[in-house]
Design an enzyme around this catalytic site. Structure first.
Site, PDB file in Angstrom:
ATOM      1  CG  HIS A   3      49.369  59.809  22.143  1.00  0.00           C
ATOM      2  ND1 HIS A   3      50.299  58.864  22.511  1.00  0.00           N
ATOM      3  CD2 HIS A   3      48.326  59.674  22.990  1.00  0.00           C
ATOM      4  CE1 HIS A   3      49.825  58.176  23.523  1.00  0.00           C
ATOM      5  NE2 HIS A   3      48.633  58.643  23.844  1.00  0.00           N
ATOM      6  CG  ASP A  61      41.478  62.590  25.884  1.00  0.00           C
ATOM      7  OD1 ASP A  61      40.701  61.783  26.395  1.00  0.00           O
ATOM      8  OD2 ASP A  61      42.641  62.766  26.278  1.00  0.00           O
TER       9      ASP A  61
HETATM   10  N1  ACO Z   1      48.873  71.475  19.661  1.00  0.00           N
HETATM   11  C1  ACO Z   1      49.872  72.203  19.089  1.00  0.00           C
HETATM   12  N2  ACO Z   1      51.168  71.811  19.084  1.00  0.00           N
HETATM   13  C2  ACO Z   1      51.455  70.658  19.675  1.00  0.00           C
HETATM   14  C3  ACO Z   1      50.453  69.843  20.271  1.00  0.00           C
HETATM   15  C4  ACO Z   1      49.135  70.298  20.232  1.00  0.00           C
HETATM   16  N3  ACO Z   1      48.137  69.582  20.774  1.00  0.00           N
HETATM   17  N4  ACO Z   1      51.039  68.744  20.793  1.00  0.00           N
HETATM   18  C5  ACO Z   1      52.345  68.838  20.527  1.00  0.00           C
HETATM   19  N5  ACO Z   1      52.601  69.989  19.840  1.00  0.00           N
HETATM   20  C6  ACO Z   1      53.880  70.447  19.305  1.00  0.00           C
HETATM   21  C7  ACO Z   1      54.796  70.966  20.397  1.00  0.00           C
HETATM   22  O1  ACO Z   1      54.618  72.341  20.602  1.00  0.00           O
HETATM   23  C8  ACO Z   1      56.154  70.610  19.824  1.00  0.00           C
HETATM   24  O2  ACO Z   1      56.443  71.553  18.832  1.00  0.00           O
HETATM   25  P1  ACO Z   1      57.985  72.043  18.602  1.00  0.00           P
HETATM   26  O3  ACO Z   1      58.715  70.803  18.132  1.00  0.00           O
HETATM   27  O4  ACO Z   1      57.900  73.123  17.599  1.00  0.00           O
HETATM   28  O5  ACO Z   1      58.473  72.521  19.945  1.00  0.00           O
HETATM   29  C9  ACO Z   1      55.930  69.277  19.130  1.00  0.00           C
HETATM   30  O6  ACO Z   1      54.537  69.292  18.765  1.00  0.00           O
HETATM   31  C10 ACO Z   1      56.218  68.075  20.000  1.00  0.00           C
HETATM   32  O7  ACO Z   1      55.461  68.219  21.207  1.00  0.00           O
HETATM   33  P2  ACO Z   1      55.877  67.634  22.615  1.00  0.00           P
HETATM   34  O8  ACO Z   1      55.390  68.536  23.693  1.00  0.00           O
HETATM   35  O9  ACO Z   1      57.325  67.264  22.607  1.00  0.00           O
HETATM   36  O10 ACO Z   1      55.048  66.307  22.617  1.00  0.00           O
HETATM   37  P3  ACO Z   1      54.844  65.406  23.867  1.00  0.00           P
HETATM   38  O11 ACO Z   1      55.005  64.014  23.390  1.00  0.00           O
HETATM   39  O12 ACO Z   1      55.688  65.818  25.006  1.00  0.00           O
HETATM   40  O13 ACO Z   1      53.331  65.704  24.297  1.00  0.00           O
HETATM   41  C11 ACO Z   1      51.004  65.595  24.462  1.00  0.00           C
HETATM   42  C12 ACO Z   1      52.290  64.859  24.051  1.00  0.00           C
HETATM   43  C13 ACO Z   1      51.123  66.027  25.947  1.00  0.00           C
HETATM   44  C14 ACO Z   1      49.828  64.649  24.331  1.00  0.00           C
HETATM   45  C15 ACO Z   1      50.821  66.834  23.545  1.00  0.00           C
HETATM   46  O14 ACO Z   1      50.657  66.418  22.211  1.00  0.00           O
HETATM   47  C16 ACO Z   1      49.629  67.699  23.975  1.00  0.00           C
HETATM   48  O15 ACO Z   1      49.786  68.561  24.824  1.00  0.00           O
HETATM   49  N6  ACO Z   1      48.409  67.474  23.384  1.00  0.00           N
HETATM   50  C17 ACO Z   1      47.237  68.223  23.782  1.00  0.00           C
HETATM   51  C18 ACO Z   1      46.664  67.637  25.045  1.00  0.00           C
HETATM   52  C19 ACO Z   1      45.992  66.329  24.813  1.00  0.00           C
HETATM   53  O16 ACO Z   1      45.203  66.164  23.888  1.00  0.00           O
HETATM   54  N7  ACO Z   1      46.295  65.362  25.712  1.00  0.00           N
HETATM   55  C20 ACO Z   1      45.691  64.035  25.650  1.00  0.00           C
HETATM   56  C21 ACO Z   1      46.773  63.038  25.357  1.00  0.00           C
HETATM   57  S1  ACO Z   1      46.087  61.459  25.086  1.00  0.00           S
HETATM   58  C22 ACO Z   1      45.691  60.905  26.601  1.00  0.00           C
HETATM   59  O17 ACO Z   1      46.233  61.170  27.605  1.00  0.00           O
HETATM   60  C23 ACO Z   1      44.546  60.024  26.587  1.00  0.00           C
END
Ligand code: ACO
Length: 430
Positions: free
Chosen positions: A307, A364
């Site tokens: 998140h 979710d």
């Molecule tokens: N699985 C694996 N790796 C992940 C995940 C994940 N679900 N989420 C983040 N990471 C990793 C990224 O690859 C990144 O790694 P790095 O530092 O080696 O490059 C690090 O964690 C930081 O990730 P960001 O993309 O910078 O995080 P951001 O805050 O931009 O994204 C998000 C947040 C979009 C929710 C992300 O965690 C994600 O894609 N999750 C999966 C989708 C999801 O469950 N969305 C629902 C969100 S809650 C909602 O809307 C109700």
């Protein structure tokens, strides 16, 4: 003396005021930065940018805290209903008994849609995604209720109570009708005497000859799901609503834009993606390590984890995970996906990749399993999120529209394209 920050730029010190929020959060006030220095800030994804001052929802992502209008989500989840929480979010206070009664009556009054809108459903392809229909139909409300969509802020604010009730109540009707249309089932109209959640399930699952009797545990579960989604400060869809509202656009158009933003798999679409992932693990009969390995290798994301704001357990995921087990137990049913989800969660919570990045289950992760238990089909999961989030969108629209000093939201950019060049006639292009 109020706090200040100093920015050193070449040989100049620029003093910037610091705004302190009611929960002690600090923000450097950058509003005059460009006028004073000619430079702008760069913050792709807005991870460090406060786009507004808001009184609706507080989140402390490090501590896993979520409060609507000051009330902890845990207390609301235990004691409140979706309609009462909707009132709280929109109007800022828990309703008195009389206000609650009037609000429920208003929602009932505005539950049905203009009869000519019902015919619109006929013209969507049978396999259209319910989110595409929901976005289009919610925007179309502006055609059928033009007095709520004037784009004259004074008039739109005068009609706010009706517009808010229309958005909150009709989104549910449109959602249920879109489902029935895609299934080829006869449309079921809302029933005035039913509470909000029971009415939705009636429109989804009753037939003209067979009334759906909603078990109280199911109504309670749906109330909880919607309540937990009701607002979440400046997420992607709510920021979209505020962005559209800042141009002076009416509540109907602004919230319809929120629906479109919610659809993406990184936001509201994640609840569908989680179930597809759990189903694939179930079908393959493995322990989820393929998905974990792929996520760690950067090939895909582990859906339902991570998140932008929570760097701790999402408090909604905790509540919904527990409620999921209780619901299945009360219904006397089992879902293999719940066991798979629990095992996956345990594996992730011990894995250094996820621990280092502070990736915990988000709302979710378990909401889909709960919706399955209620009987909501997978294609409707993101639609359910939209119904739940409507109060937050409405409240945020109101905050923007009623701010007489508010400015249009208009970020800047750092241009990285070609520098100036002369037009090349067609016959000289290589
Ligand atoms: N699985 C694996 N790796 C992940 C995940 C994940 N679900 N989420 C983040 N990471 C990793 C990224 O690859 C990144 O790694 P790095 O530092 O080696 O490059 C690090 O964690 C930081 O990730 P960001 O993309 O910078 O995080 P951001 O805050 O931009 O994204 C998000 C947040 C979009 C929710 C992300 O965690 C994600 O894609 N999750 C999966 C989708 C999801 O469950 N969305 C629902 C969100 S809650 C909602 O809307 C109700």
């Amino acid at each position: 003396m109020s706090k200040q920050a100093v920015l050193k730029l070449d040989n100049t010190d620029l003093t910037l005021p610091v705004i302190v929020g009611s929960e002690g959060e600090n923000a450097v006030d950058m509003r005059n930065l460009r006028a004073k220095s000619g430079i702008i800030t760069y913050d792709e994804g807005y991870g460090n940018t406060g786009s507004c001052l808001s009184k609706i929802t507080f989140i402390d992502g490090e501590k896993g805290i979520l409060r609507y209008r000051g009330y902890p989500i845990e207390q609301l989840a235990e004691k409140s209903t979706f309609v009462e929480t909707t009132y709280l979010i929109i109007y800022g206070e828990l309703p008195t008994a009389a206000q609650r009664k009037r609000f429920s009556a208003l929602l009932s009054e505005h539950a049905s849609i203009h009869e000519r809108m019902v015919y619109l459903f006929e013209h969507y392809p049978r396999d259209a995604h319910p989110m595409a229909i929901l976005g289009a139909m919610c925007n179309a409300l502006g055609c059928y209720y033009p007095h709520l969509a004037t784009n004259d802020q004074v008039s739109d604010l005068e009609n706010f109570d009706e517009a808010a009730a229309t958005a909150v109540s009709k989104v549910r009707t449109i959602a249920a009708m879109s489902y029935r249309m895609t299934k080829g089932y006869p449309i079921i109209y809302p029933k005035r005497t039913l509470p909000y959640c029971e009415n939705f399930l009636h429109m989804m699952f009753s037939d003209p000859y067979d009334f759906y009797e909603c078990p109280p545990v199911v109504a309670r579960a749906l109330n909880l799901i919607l309540l937990l989604h009701a607002d979440h400060e400046q997420n992607c869809s709510t920021s979209t609503v505020r962005m559209v509202a800042s141009s002076g656009a009416n509540l109907i158009a602004s919230t319809a834009a929120g629906i479109c933003a919610l659809w993406g798999p990184l936001h509201g679409g994640a609840n569908m993606a989680v179930i597809k992932m759990l189903e694939a693990i179930h079908a393959e009969g493995d322990d989820g390590s393929r998905f974990i390995d792929n996520a760690k290798a950067g090939k895909s994301r582990l859906m339902g984890f991570g998140h932008r704001v929570y760097k701790n357990y999402d408090p909604r995921a905790k509540i919904i995970g527990r409620a999921c087990e209780e619901l299945l137990a009360s219904l006397g049913s089992k879902d293999p996906l719940l066991d798979i989800a629990r095992r996956l969660e345990q594996a992730v919570l011990q894995d250094p990749y996820f621990l280092e990045r502070k990736l915990y289950p988000n709302v979710d992760f378990y909401s889909g399993i709960m919706m399955r238990a209620i009987g909501i089909p997978l294609s409707m999961f993101t639609v359910m999120f939209a119904i739940g989030r409507m109060p937050g969108w409405v409240a945020n629209w109101h905050e923007v529209a009623s701010d007489s000093k508010g400015r249009i939201y208009r970020p800047r950019q750092i241009y990285m394209g070609a520098t100036v060049r002369d037009y090349v006639p067609m016959d000289q292009r290589g």
